[in-house]
Design a protein around this motif. Structure first.
Motif, PDB file in Angstrom:
ATOM      1  N   ASP A 228      -6.480  -8.487  12.833  1.00 52.81           N
ATOM      2  CA  ASP A 228      -7.327  -8.774  11.678  1.00 52.81           C
ATOM      3  C   ASP A 228      -6.537  -8.335  10.451  1.00 52.81           C
ATOM      4  N   PHE A 229      -5.906  -9.291   9.766  1.00 49.38           N
ATOM      5  CA  PHE A 229      -5.050  -9.008   8.613  1.00 49.38           C
ATOM      6  C   PHE A 229      -5.921  -8.927   7.364  1.00 49.38           C
ATOM      7  N   GLY A 230      -6.058  -7.698   6.811  1.00 48.83           N
ATOM      8  CA  GLY A 230      -6.980  -7.477   5.691  1.00 48.83           C
ATOM      9  C   GLY A 230      -8.378  -7.227   6.202  1.00 48.83           C
ATOM     10  N   CYS A 231      -8.493  -6.287   7.150  1.00 50.22           N
ATOM     11  CA  CYS A 231      -9.762  -6.065   7.857  1.00 50.22           C
ATOM     12  C   CYS A 231     -10.804  -5.350   7.020  1.00 50.22           C
ATOM     13  N   GLY A 232     -10.397  -4.743   5.875  1.00 54.56           N
ATOM     14  CA  GLY A 232     -11.360  -3.972   5.095  1.00 54.56           C
ATOM     15  C   GLY A 232     -11.912  -2.832   5.927  1.00 54.56           C
ATOM     16  N   VAL A 233     -13.233  -2.757   5.984  1.00 53.70           N
ATOM     17  CA  VAL A 233     -13.882  -1.683   6.735  1.00 53.70           C
ATOM     18  C   VAL A 233     -14.403  -2.202   8.085  1.00 53.70           C
ATOM     19  N   GLY A 234     -13.736  -3.257   8.600  1.00 54.17           N
ATOM     20  CA  GLY A 234     -14.027  -3.741   9.948  1.00 54.17           C
ATOM     21  C   GLY A 234     -15.202  -4.685  10.050  1.00 54.17           C
ATOM     22  N   ARG A 235     -15.502  -5.417   8.984  1.00 54.05           N
ATOM     23  CA  ARG A 235     -16.681  -6.278   8.984  1.00 54.05           C
ATOM     24  C   ARG A 235     -16.620  -7.359  10.065  1.00 54.05           C
ATOM     25  N   VAL A 236     -15.430  -7.890  10.334  1.00 57.32           N
ATOM     26  CA  VAL A 236     -15.297  -8.951  11.336  1.00 57.32           C
ATOM     27  C   VAL A 236     -14.862  -8.397  12.683  1.00 57.32           C
ATOM     28  N   VAL A 237     -13.845  -7.555  12.690  1.00 47.24           N
ATOM     29  CA  VAL A 237     -13.258  -7.125  13.959  1.00 47.24           C
ATOM     30  C   VAL A 237     -14.270  -6.391  14.836  1.00 47.24           C
ATOM     31  N   ARG A 238     -15.240  -5.709  14.243  1.00 49.01           N
ATOM     32  CA  ARG A 238     -16.235  -4.966  15.018  1.00 49.01           C
ATOM     33  C   ARG A 238     -16.987  -5.874  15.992  1.00 49.01           C
ATOM     34  N   HIS A 239     -17.089  -7.155  15.674  1.00 48.78           N
ATOM     35  CA  HIS A 239     -17.840  -8.075  16.525  1.00 48.78           C
ATOM     36  C   HIS A 239     -17.000  -8.629  17.683  1.00 48.78           C
ATOM     37  N   TRP A 250      -6.019  -5.218  16.675  1.00 50.74           N
ATOM     38  CA  TRP A 250      -5.566  -4.370  15.571  1.00 50.74           C
ATOM     39  C   TRP A 250      -6.234  -4.826  14.273  1.00 50.74           C
ATOM     40  N   GLY A 251      -6.396  -3.883  13.363  1.00 53.28           N
ATOM     41  CA  GLY A 251      -6.851  -4.193  12.018  1.00 53.28           C
ATOM     42  C   GLY A 251      -5.968  -3.482  11.006  1.00 53.28           C
ATOM     43  N   CYS A 252      -5.712  -4.120   9.864  1.00 56.44           N
ATOM     44  CA  CYS A 252      -4.906  -3.476   8.826  1.00 56.44           C
ATOM     45  C   CYS A 252      -5.446  -3.856   7.455  1.00 56.44           C
ATOM     46  N   ASP A 253      -5.246  -2.966   6.494  1.00 60.75           N
ATOM     47  CA  ASP A 253      -5.721  -3.203   5.136  1.00 60.75           C
ATOM     48  C   ASP A 253      -4.960  -2.285   4.191  1.00 60.75           C
ATOM     49  N   ILE A 259      -9.459   2.145   6.041  1.00 61.16           N
ATOM     50  CA  ILE A 259      -8.731   2.285   7.303  1.00 61.16           C
ATOM     51  C   ILE A 259      -9.045   3.635   7.951  1.00 61.16           C
ATOM     52  N   HIS A 260      -9.135   4.691   7.149  1.00 63.47           N
ATOM     53  CA  HIS A 260      -9.479   6.011   7.676  1.00 63.47           C
ATOM     54  C   HIS A 260     -10.855   5.974   8.350  1.00 63.47           C
ATOM     55  N   TRP A 261     -11.818   5.304   7.702  1.00 64.75           N
ATOM     56  CA  TRP A 261     -13.152   5.207   8.302  1.00 64.75           C
ATOM     57  C   TRP A 261     -13.090   4.435   9.615  1.00 64.75           C
ATOM     58  N   CYS A 262     -12.354   3.315   9.624  1.00 69.44           N
ATOM     59  CA  CYS A 262     -12.240   2.518  10.859  1.00 69.44           C
ATOM     60  C   CYS A 262     -11.592   3.323  11.980  1.00 69.44           C
ATOM     61  N   MET A 263     -10.546   4.085  11.646  1.00 65.08           N
ATOM     62  CA  MET A 263      -9.858   4.881  12.666  1.00 65.08           C
ATOM     63  C   MET A 263     -10.793   5.894  13.319  1.00 65.08           C
ATOM     64  N   THR A 264     -11.635   6.510  12.518  1.00 67.17           N
ATOM     65  CA  THR A 264     -12.484   7.583  13.045  1.00 67.17           C
ATOM     66  C   THR A 264     -13.802   7.089  13.613  1.00 67.17           C
ATOM     67  N   ASN A 265     -14.143   5.802  13.369  1.00 63.41           N
ATOM     68  CA  ASN A 265     -15.430   5.303  13.831  1.00 63.41           C
ATOM     69  C   ASN A 265     -15.345   4.102  14.768  1.00 63.41           C
ATOM     70  N   LEU A 266     -14.257   3.362  14.737  1.00 63.48           N
ATOM     71  CA  LEU A 266     -14.153   2.137  15.542  1.00 63.48           C
ATOM     72  C   LEU A 266     -13.035   2.199  16.573  1.00 63.48           C
ATOM     73  N   PHE A 270     -10.781  -0.488  19.037  1.00 69.96           N
ATOM     74  CA  PHE A 270      -9.832  -1.132  18.138  1.00 69.96           C
ATOM     75  C   PHE A 270      -8.789  -0.140  17.635  1.00 69.96           C
ATOM     76  N   ARG A 271      -7.697  -0.673  17.100  1.00 72.87           N
ATOM     77  CA  ARG A 271      -6.613   0.141  16.538  1.00 72.87           C
ATOM     78  C   ARG A 271      -6.376  -0.303  15.094  1.00 72.87           C
ATOM     79  N   PHE A 272      -5.992   0.643  14.219  1.00 76.88           N
ATOM     80  CA  PHE A 272      -5.872   0.338  12.796  1.00 76.88           C
ATOM     81  C   PHE A 272      -4.648   1.010  12.184  1.00 76.88           C
ATOM     82  N   PHE A 273      -4.155   0.421  11.092  1.00 73.33           N
ATOM     83  CA  PHE A 273      -3.114   1.056  10.287  1.00 73.33           C
ATOM     84  C   PHE A 273      -3.226   0.549   8.854  1.00 73.33           C
ATOM     85  N   GLN A 274      -2.665   1.315   7.927  1.00 73.06           N
ATOM     86  CA  GLN A 274      -2.739   0.965   6.508  1.00 73.06           C
ATOM     87  C   GLN A 274      -1.512   0.181   6.089  1.00 73.06           C
TER      88      GLN A 274
END
Length: 536
Positions: A228-239, A250-253, A259-266, A270-274
């Motif tokens: 998910d390129f430009g995932c924001g706070v995971g609005r799409v990838v969470r589904h 993966w999600g990145c933004d 990204i910090h919120w996604c890392m600690t909550n999703l 899922f996996r994330f990076f900034q």
């Protein structure tokens, strides 16, 4: 002739001499002194007025300020006067609930105009919904770094006072019966344009469904690697939670706090990076099956092609890229101008190119020809769907070319929903029905029998609708309509009406057709709304 009584020791100076360059120099000195005195007085009056406004707002904590900044207390200075005079410029905070560095870094226009941040918040920011402080330590650190890099603060004064930054570890997420994954705070959902969490969920769900319907028929998420390129706070990838059990997501933004919120909550699943500002993705070449970018290239313009090539690099040959972008509807709604006239001149149009990201960033409008010619030079385009994402953004579905395989000819361009010519005094939409279990190109527009109802809405500026005529493939058909008042429409000072038109197209056989409704108003205005029609 001497001046009677003398003037300041110039009693021996003649009137002729007073008209000489000496007098001009004296008068210039007096004038300059007066101007400087007036300027000093004006600045002081402005500072006094600012201090009084801040004092009256009750947003400044004087005791806290003196306790935190010992140098101000030791000098016996008035804390509010100090903040107005120099404290804000030095990055000092007026209270625990207002972060000066954060506010300046988030609202660059305030800093560039030399405005006092707290005063701006009192006058404008609070009513506009601007955040007075960061959510957490990571966001605060990111804002500080941005402020120093952009020259908003004097680092030599600030750095000695920064000896600690705390990065809080948020509580581990908990499953609930209503939502398997937690929802973000509203402050973060606002950054992706969702002021209400209900809308945040609905948009994410519908976008996920659209992406899945656009993928090749043989695509499988089992073992697939997706970004998910430009995932924001995971609005799409969470589904994609179910798909992530067998695939890798993966999600990145660019926004570190999201990204910090996604890392600690999703995470998991899922996996994330900034992301940084540089067009670099930290992945192996040819390692992803799917990349999707929702509303990202509707804001990126200066290095879009470098990001496109970096996405191309990480995709496997034949891997899919789903991209949504601003086309006709966003342009005409935001600028009240004809999109057709725009695309005759521009392939890419950028409004507010340097608007801060927290205010939405730039607005980039693209044409189908731009997508076909420029994106099509890097990818094989499967199809372009006009207003294909929730009747708003357009879609371009592409694949990374496979060496040795010939590219397909001219890409397919389809209209998913309402087609309407720009009208400065009329706009509307038609509801569409499709089969969500079928691939995108196999089900779009309206799918019905020969007798069907079509619903929609219409607005005529300072007017109201009175009739509808229906056509299939430009041939008139029998129709009746019922209008219902909805209420005011945006800032048009006009009423919005919903309608249901009952149509009979018995002379048309099964297959693809085009339905057009011509709506007329009391004052004689007319506006047509068209949509693809498949008679079954």
């Amino acid at each position: 002739m001497p001046i009677p009584g003398g003037v300041g020791g110039l009693d021996s100076v003649s009137i002729r001499e007073l008209g000489s360059p000496m007098l001009k120099r004296v008068m210039r000195s007096i004038s300059r002194f007066n101007q400087e005195e007036i300027a000093r007085n004006s600045k002081q009056l402005a500072r006094d007025a600012a201090a009084e406004k801040i004092r009256a707002s009750h947003l400044f904590d004087e005791a806290w300020y003196l306790d935190r900044y010992k140098d101000v207390a030791a000098a016996g200075l008035d804390p509010i006067a100090h903040y107005v005079e120099s404290g804000a410029a030095e990055g000092r905070d007026p209270s625990p609930s207002f972060d000066t560095i954060w506010y300046l870094s988030e609202n660059y226009h305030v800093a560039s105009a030399g405005l006092n941040p707290l005063l701006h918040y009192i006058d404008d920011g609070r009513a506009s919904g601007l955040a007075p402080a960061p959510l957490n330590g990571p966001q605060k650190a990111e804002a500080f770094d941005k402020a120093i890099k952009n020259g908003l603060l004097d680092g030599t004064q600030i750095y000695p006072r920064i000896d600690q930054i705390h990065f809080e570890l948020e509580p581990q997420r908990r499953d609930t019966s209503a939502e398997r994954l937690p929802l973000p705070p509203v402050e973060l959902s606002l950054r992706v344009g969702s002021p209400a969490l209900e809308g945040f969920t609905v948009i994410g769900q519908e976008t996920k469904r659209t992406i899945v319907r656009c993928l090749p028929r043989d695509f499988s998420f089992d073992g697939a690697r997706c970004l998910d390129f430009g995932c924001g706070v995971g609005r799409v990838v969470r589904h994609f939670e179910d798909e992530a059990r067998t695939g890798e997501f993966w999600g990145c933004d660019i926004d570190g706090t999201s990204i910090h919120w996604c890392m600690t909550n999703l995470t998991p699943p899922f996996r994330f990076f900034q992301l940084s500002d540089s067009p670099v993705l930290p992945f192996e070449s040819c390692s992803f099956d799917l990349v999707y970018a929702v509303a990202v290239f509707s804001q990126v313009f200066h290095n879009w092609s470098m990001w496109a090539m970096e996405i191309r690099r990480i995709l496997k040959p034949g891997g899919s890229l789903f991209l949504s972008y601003n086309g006709q509807t966003p342009y005409e709604e935001q600028f009240m101008l004809s999109y057709e006239e725009l695309i005759k001149k521009h392939g890419m149009f950028v409004a507010n190119p340097y608007q801060p990201w927290n205010k939405g960033g730039p607005t980039v409008i693209l044409s189908p020809d731009w997508m076909k010619r420029l994106w099509g030079s890097m990818f094989d385009i499967d199809f372009i769907a006009l207003e294909g994402l929730m009747d708003y953004q357009s879609i371009c579905v592409m694949r990374k070319p496979i060496a040795g395989k010939h590219r397909q000819p001219e890409p397919v361009v389809v209209a998913l929903s309402t087609i309407q010519a720009f009208h400065p005094d009329a706009t509307g939409k038609l509801a569409h029905w499709h089969d969500p279990t079928k691939p995108f190109l196999e089900s779009y527009g309206i799918q019905r029998g020969n007798d069907f109802d079509v619903a929609g809405w219409i607005v005529f500026r300072h007017d109201k609708p009175i009739s509808i005529e229906a056509f299939v493939d430009d041939q008139p058909i029998t129709s009746t309509a019922v209008f219902t008042l909805i209420g005011p429409y945006r800032d048009w000072n006009s009423e919005q009406y919903s309608f249901v038109a009952t149509c009979r197209a018995t002379s048309f056989g099964p297959g693809r057709h085009m339905l057009k409704l011509l709506l007329r108003s009391e004052a004689g205005l007319s506006h047509s709304l068209s949509i693809p029609l498949e008679i079954q």
